[in-house]
Each structure stands twice: as C-alpha cells, then as structure tokens.
Design an enzyme around this catalytic site. Structure first.
Site, PDB file in Angstrom:
ATOM      1  N   GLY A  22      39.998 -22.316  25.402  1.00 33.56           N
ATOM      2  CA  GLY A  22      38.745 -23.051  25.524  1.00 33.56           C
ATOM      3  C   GLY A  22      38.548 -24.045  24.413  1.00 33.56           C
ATOM      4  CG  LEU A  65      40.800 -24.960  30.955  1.00 32.07           C
ATOM      5  CD1 LEU A  65      41.276 -26.333  31.350  1.00 32.07           C
ATOM      6  CD2 LEU A  65      39.367 -24.997  30.457  1.00 32.07           C
ATOM      7  CG  ASP A  66      42.830 -23.548  27.761  1.00 33.20           C
ATOM      8  OD1 ASP A  66      43.272 -24.705  27.910  1.00 33.20           O
ATOM      9  OD2 ASP A  66      41.797 -23.298  27.128  1.00 33.20           O
ATOM     10  CG  MET A  67      44.759 -18.794  32.076  1.00 28.92           C
ATOM     11  SD  MET A  67      45.320 -17.626  30.806  1.00 28.92           S
ATOM     12  CE  MET A  67      46.234 -16.462  31.852  1.00 28.92           C
TER      13      MET A  67
END
Lengths: 290, 290, 290, 290
Positions: free
Chosen positions: A208, A234-236
């Site tokens: 995040g 997101l961010d994965m």
C-alpha cells in the site's frame, strides 16, 4: 580479389513452459538442431512441487533453413502435443517500451540513461504521465511526452485514451516508473505480464501507500524495493526482483526515501532488463527469472 | 629491585536517554571529568521527531575518585532533574546469559562458539530447553542443560519453574535460540528488554509460524531473519538487527531453510553482541543501536 | 495583531582531530554551551593505536552570542593548546563543487540528478571535461561546461588553466566522475583532501587501468568500486567508500562494466554526500567517516 | 491386497566441458533419453571468448537400462569424439571428505555442524591437524582426529604420511579449514581441483599472510573471504566463492578478524557445498560454478 562475406549473427530466444515429462530437453534441442539452429546458451528449471518444466533457449538462427513464420508454425506443431506454452523472439525485432511517470524523476532518468548506455535493448518511443512536470526529462532524451491528467471522473476515459495510444505505438511493455495512479483492472488485463511496477517496499511487507513511513514507524533495519508485474490484485503481482539496504535509528523518513531511491533504480533496471532479455516466466503468481 | 605496577584499565559504560534539551552532552562529560573518569568513546543520537536524546559513553574508570556505589548515587542526583533514564555497567561485572532452545542446533551452537571465541563477553551458566535433544551440545561446552517439557496443562507451572531457575542463576539476558514455544506475557514481563528472540523472517513480513513457507508461497527474491526483543505482542517487539540473502525460483523450502539458517546465526550473534556491549536503547517500540 | 517571528535554524558543523587526552569532549561541549550553541548530534571516535581523537559536532547556532568570525577566533584560542586541527562550516554557506568528466556519462548524470533531488547540499557551478562529448548533459541541467583538451604537450598548461578557472569559481571540491586523465601531483596538491575520485575496482585489488578486465581475467566472484581522495600516489589515496556486487562465470567484460556502473554511481554518490556533510576526517592515509 | 512398490529415485550427475560446437545439447540429451534416463535439471554455459561449452545434467537414473559401468563405457564412446571432458557421479556414492585444521575452530565447527544438519552431502571420516588443540571438536562429532606436527625438517615426510592416510581413507576432497601450513606442490598435485582452501581476504587483494592486518593498514571499507581450489601457485588458485562485509574506522584488527570469521564460514560452506553437488568446473584458472 576475394571478399569476405561477414554474416551478422541472428540471435533468437525461445522460452517454454509445460507440465514436466521425459525427453523435453532432447525434443527441444533436436527440433532446433534439425533446422540448422545452434543453441548459444540455455537455462532450465523444473519445479518439482508444481510438476512444471521451464526452459529458455538462446540460439543463433543465421543458418535456420526455414522462414521465421515457417519456424513458428513448426514449433506450434511440435510443441502443441506437449501442452507447451512458448514464445519466440528475435534480437533484431526490438521490444517497444512506454514509461509511465508522475513527479518523481529518479526512476525515469535511470531507465533513460540505462537505455542510452545500451543496457536495455529496446525502443522507448513514448513517455506517459498524469502530470506535466517531467516533460524536460523526456525531452532531453528526445522522447515524446504525453500527459493524461487523471481525476476521479475522467479516469476510465483517460485510461482508454492511453491504451489507444499504446496500441497505436505497438507497445510491448509498460514500465510504471513511480507512476502515482493505480491502474484499473481493465487496463492491467490489457497487458498481462507486460506491466512492470516498482514498489518502494520489500513486499509483502509494507504494502500500500507510504511504505517508507510504515518502515520508519516499525523501526526496521533494512529497507528496499520490489519490482513486480502489475496485477489487478494490488501489490500482489509476481515479484521479479528485490533489493535492500541497511538503515538504522539515524535515518529519518527523508533518509529512508533517499536510500530507497537507489534501491528502486537498481531493482527496476534489473527487472526491466530481465524482461527484455526474455528471462522471465510467470507461473502461478510467481516468477522464474533465469 | 623496582616493581612495575601494571594498573589494569577498568572500563565502564553509561547509557542514557531523556527528553532533549540544551547542554546535556556538556553536563554528562563534565560530570565524568570531574571525578577522574576519561571517556574512551561515545555515541550520541537525537531523535528530533520524538524530541529524545540518547547517548552511550564508554569510559576508563581506573582513576575514578569515588566508589562505584558513590558514583551511582552521584549520577542519580545529577541525572534525575534531567528526567534521564540511565544504566551503568562495568566490564569486569559480566552479564549472565541463559540460552533457551528446542531441537534446532544451529543457533545454540553458533552462540556457544562465538562465546568460546571471545565474541560475546558474558557468562553462559545455563541452557534451558523443552526437549532433551540438544543436551550433547551444551555438554560439549560444559554448560548445564535443564529440560522443562511443556504441555498445554503444565505451561504456566513450567514457566514459573524456569523463572525461578533464571533468578537463582542471576540471569541478565535470555536468548531464545529458536525456542519453539511462545512465552507467556507473564514470563516476558519478568524480563523487559532482556529477552532476545530470533525470528526466521524479515519482520514485519512473514509474522507467525512457518515464515519460510510463506516466503516460498509468495515467491520473494530475498529471505532473512530478524533479531528482536520479545514483547507480549508476538513478533512485534523492537527490532535489533536484520539480515537478508538472495533467493530465487531454484530454491525450494529446504533451500530457503538452509539459507535462512546462516542469516539467523549472523543476525542473532550480532544482536546479542550489541546487547552485551550496552549498545541498545529501546524507546517507543523501536531501538537505537549504537 | 501579534506576529509570530519564525526564526530559521542556523546549523553549523565543527570537525576536530587531535592527540587523545582527558577532557576533550567536556571542553568542546562546554565551549559551545557557554556561547548559546546547542549540539544537535555528535559523532566521536578514538583511535587507540594512533592515540588520536576525532569528533564531529553538528549544532544549532541560532542563539550563538558571537559573530561567526568572533566564534572562529574563540575556537582558535581554545583549541590551539590542545594541538587540535579543526574546521568549522555553516549550512547556509554551501560548498561549491566542480565535476570533471570525460566520455562516460553515468557518473555525471548520477551526481546531477542527486543534486537536483536535494541529496547533495552544494552548488555545482561548473563541469570540466577533456572532451566535448557530454556538453548536452551539463546543458540539460543548466551548468556551464568547459572543455580543456589534454595532449602530452599541453597538459601542464591546461591544468594551470583549469586550476585558475576553479579558483575563479571558488571551488571547494573537485569530483572526478570517471575523468580519464591522471592529474599531476601539482594539481592534486592544490586541493588536498578536496578531490574525490571514483575507481572502478575494489582497491587495493585491481589498481591502475582496466580493472574490470583484470577482474575478469582473474575470475573473481565480486566486483565493485572505490571512492577515494586523490593523492599524488595513484590509486593509493584515503578510501572513503566501497561497494561490491556479485558476479560469476556468466558475466563477460561488458556485463562486469554494466554491473560496475551501478556500484560506481552509488559509491561516488555516498562519498560526495559524506564529504559535503563534513563527515570525513583524513588521518594517516585513512579516513574516519562518521 | 495390492502393494505399492515405492521405487527410490536414483539421482546421477553428469558434468561435461569441451570445445563449443553445434548440437552438443541435443547429443547429450538424446544419449540420456535413449537409455531411460530422465533429466531433472540442467545448467549450461558457453564461454564465447574461450570457445568452450560447459554443462551439468542432473538426472533420474531409476529406469536406466544399463549398468553403471556400461553407462560409463557408453558415455566414453559417445563423448570422446567431441573432445569432451566429463565426470559422472551418483548421489548414493557419497564423496569422502577430510578436513585439515590448525588452531582456529570456527571453520571446522561450521563444516561439522553443516554436515550434521544435512547441508553437506558427504562422509567426513577424518580430521587432520598439525596441532593437538582441536581434538575435542572432532571428538564431539565422533570423527577421528589425527595429528601430523610439522617442522621444517619433517614436512616432506609428514605430508607423505598424510597423503597415505588420505588414500587409505579413499578421500575425494580435502578442505583446508584455516590450516596454517602451506602444502607443498607435491601434495597439491596429488589432489588436482580436490583441495578447497579458505583465504581470509578478498583475493587478489591481500594475498599472503595477515590479510586483516593489511586491510586495516590500508583503511578499506569492506573485508571478506575467498574460497578457492589450492594450486601450487599460492593464493592464485581458481576462485569458487567470495563474500564481503562492511567495515569502518571503528573496527580494529580484532573486529576485522571477528567480522571476517563470519565471511570465512559462509564462503567456505558455500564452496564445499557447490563442490559436493558437482556444480564446479575448473577451466583456465577460473571456475564455472553452476
């Protein structure tokens, strides 16, 4: 007088993945050998847990006895029964890259300098930003800079316009060089495993926003950066490269940001280079990086 | 015949923290100078956000013109008005350390070898385990090995017995060298900032159990270890040291565990040494490590 | 209506070295405290072998009750009897830096970007080169670029002209950013401990020309870079910073050069920053880097 | 009732090197496939400068349709015309390792612990030393410890006795774990590419004795260790692995030695493991480490 005919080497790369089974290496090597193709080097990995086979073959195609399209067709025929996913590329067909940026200039500068130095074998015909601030950077490298300002209201529309521009420029790879907008799933699905993002944290820690603030708050002794393919989660996305640097109580937020910039630049540069050299295979949310 | 009187140096360490204010360094330095104490070296840090002052002073007390208890009293009088927390120690009064272990032998071996090599300036009079497995390790270093088997039923009782044994041995520092039991808050509060744990993950990523499995699942490119003070909030204690090592698709879980062991040993060794050298100050959930 | 008078902090730095003796820390701290100066942070080191004391004090001089020149005079009087070498600087008097370059653009780009990002607190009024090639780089950052082409015949003359230009620009620090000429002892002695060079090898290994070729020939598994002060004894100047990166049989010379560039940029950036923050003391061919 | 017949996998490794030519990969893969051998993974490298081809193939030989000696004969016939050097090994035929040591215990302890933990897949039937000091270490791991005291006069004789003992124990690999005697060329030539030494410096810097003292004298900012094959040209043998750690003005000689110990242990452990896994090929004074 005899003239030496200097034949330039034509280098190709074949990248494959499939369920593991006997004889794959022999089949691939023989298929190439049968048509005059000399393997320069190869990397191979078998994931025993997943039961998957992965290989990258870089070859000299100067004496290939087929046209490229015939060769592609042949590979299709031979590799289909093996349930093989594969991609074929030639060094003389350079990838076309677009850089997305916002207001931080270190990552875009770094990419453009690496490109000029010959580290990134691609064309960069386009820089896209949601702000006008970094036009001077693109301009000093003679690259068109296109601004798509984003608001809550116009986001979908602007993304469609950006996608159209990318398509029009035949873009193969999008690099999010500290682009401070979250791309919609629609955008991301247009370019599967073709969008590389640099996250300024060592994922999965500090996902995040404001990872350096999080790191400072927690009092960690290492900070770093993660380059990954963008996914709609997101961010994965699959991680390509990560780097860290030591930090301590001496470092305030500004120091962490400064130290982090070096990690971001190195990590992103390394990930982009691996992508352009066709060294990456995505499988099951993870990467093989040869 | 004249005899050379060889005066051995008496080294002391004073560690202080307090709200920042003018003149602290001068006050401390002058207080020591006034009583014949020579500062060998000093480390100092001001946390501007927190408004806190931290300093470690290592000094030669050979010509101290007070007894140690007079000196302590004097410091108390001088430092109280400054709202200063302080601790004083002398190199000839060695810390007494107990190692807690379970079945993994790499960390305990590492600590005992470092101790024998002179890297850890302390006494280690006691090894405690919940399993009999590693008695041979303690024995080969001539250290008593005491087993407290833990079940759900006897845990509170066994912890009380362990605490009693620690008190009886005047233990100043507990090292959890891959001790595979979670200590109760009661135990931890008995030894505030006196229990060092090694976590086999780069906190705050991969908290909890099986960090290497989590790392493998996520496909990270770096794994590592974190040494921290144990607090009742599991895996959230102040971080002392962290180290990472590169990993890749080649590494299966066993490889990650193997690579991680090296990071655990180095990180734990470094943290324990910093603690014993009085280099650590805990403040607000974080550490200053001079 | 009352007006809030916002007093900007005036930060100064005092760096001292002298033969070790009792009471130095107290004397320095008291001298500052006596004149309204508040120490923000301090780093100190005693080299027991050399019998030397080193300290850096960063302070808030907003309430200094003397003019700067009175303060300098006072320090001179107090520190002379202690055989102290010292230097005093104020953050509002920025160092003036000249970059020397030749044809490699990665180091000069890196320095100029770091400068623009605020990492290097100095002015850069001048870039000097022996080739015209990189004028576009200096120009894109609005910095004058002056070419002094060097031949065997004109070297002495051109160096004198360069020195004159440096003096005229009040240059405090010269950075050799892959400048491919060896400066004469005459030039170097004009700027003692004021010329930082980046060597593309991990000194003392691979001194002299073509360190990457030497490293490749030897088959090493780490390559790196060294930032050091230039002395008339080539590649033997006091080392400020060093960084390495792993390499292997896969890396050919071009790969080593590419990997090395990242190390050069990071190492040089770190060294220049340490110099500008007055963190470096040279003593006996070595550095203390606080 | 049906019984599941669990066939244990038989893993073999084939390591080859030869002048590069077309079709090598196909030939090797096909030869294995023709006889029921399944390749698990393979690493390959072509050194374009040297015109050399290197490959390591790890395979499952459970369904090999030849005896091992027939298989060796077949490989000899097939690989001879390719001017191929090759070696074949099977995981169930463990290498036999002798450790040479003197008085420093960190490296020998480290190797024995790694062995016990399963990191080093070999047998260690013998520790040889020129001093009696570390018998307790070998003893605590139940390994015979044989002392050959060395004087100028008896060196040749003692080396012959040691060689005889090594031969008698069918030793495949000798590890010099901080053995403080220089082996004669005669000894070294008995075990070509079979003696691994750990040097406590980052070769080629700091060759010879007292590398930490040299490093301290020079004021370097990184120290480390090098694992290499012993050759009769001292400290010039092919480098297998290197590691470094940051150091600074704070570190005195004792600190460098302490920090260096960690690098020595990690570097030596990594090199020995690579050797035992048949990952190393020596060519032209350098190593390929797959």
């Amino acid at each position: 007088m005899t003239q030496t005919k200097q034949v330039a080497q034509i280098v190709g790369t074949l990248v494959v993945s499939c369920p593991d089974q006997k004889g794959l290496i022999a089949t691939l090597a023989q298929t190439l050998a049968d048509h005059g193709v000399n393997i320069i080097d190869t990397q191979q990995h078998t994931d025993l847990e997943a039961g998957m086979f992965f290989q990258r073959l870089r070859f000299d195609a100067t004496e290939l006895d087929l046209t490229r399209s015939q060769f592609e067709k042949l590979l299709g025929e031979r590799l289909l029964p093996l349930e093989m996913k594969w991609r074929l590329s030639f060094a003389d067909e350079k990838a076309r890259v677009a850089i997305f940026t916002s207001k931080f200039e270190h990552c875009i500068y770094d990419l453009l300098i690496r490109h000029r130095l010959g580290e990134l074998d691609c064309e960069i015909p386009l820089v896209i930003s949601n702000h006008p601030d970094l036009e001077h950077v693109a301009k000093s490298f003679n690259i068109p800079y296109k601004v798509f300002p984003i608001t809550k209201e116009n986001k979908a529309e602007q993304e469609l316009a950006a996608i159209a521009l990318l398509r029009q420029n035949n873009i193969d790879l999008v690099i999010l060089a500290r682009y401070m907008q979250i791309l919609s799933p629609m955008f991301i699905e247009e370019f599967p495993s073709q969008i590389i993002n640099i996250h300024h944290g060592t994922l999965p820690a500090f996902m995040g926003a404001k990872p350096y603030h999080q790191a400072h708050e927690r009092g960690v002794k290492l900070i770093g950066a993660t380059a990954h393919y963008a996914t709609s989660d997101l961010d994965m996305g699959p991680i390509i490269a990560q780097e860290v640097i030591a930090c301590s109580h001496i470092d305030n937020i500004e120091d962490l940001i400064r130290k982090g910039r070096d990690m971001e630049r190195i990590t992103l540069g390394r990930a982009v280079r691996a992508h352009l050299e066709e060294r990456i295979i995505v499988h099951g949310g993870k990467t093989v990086v040869f």
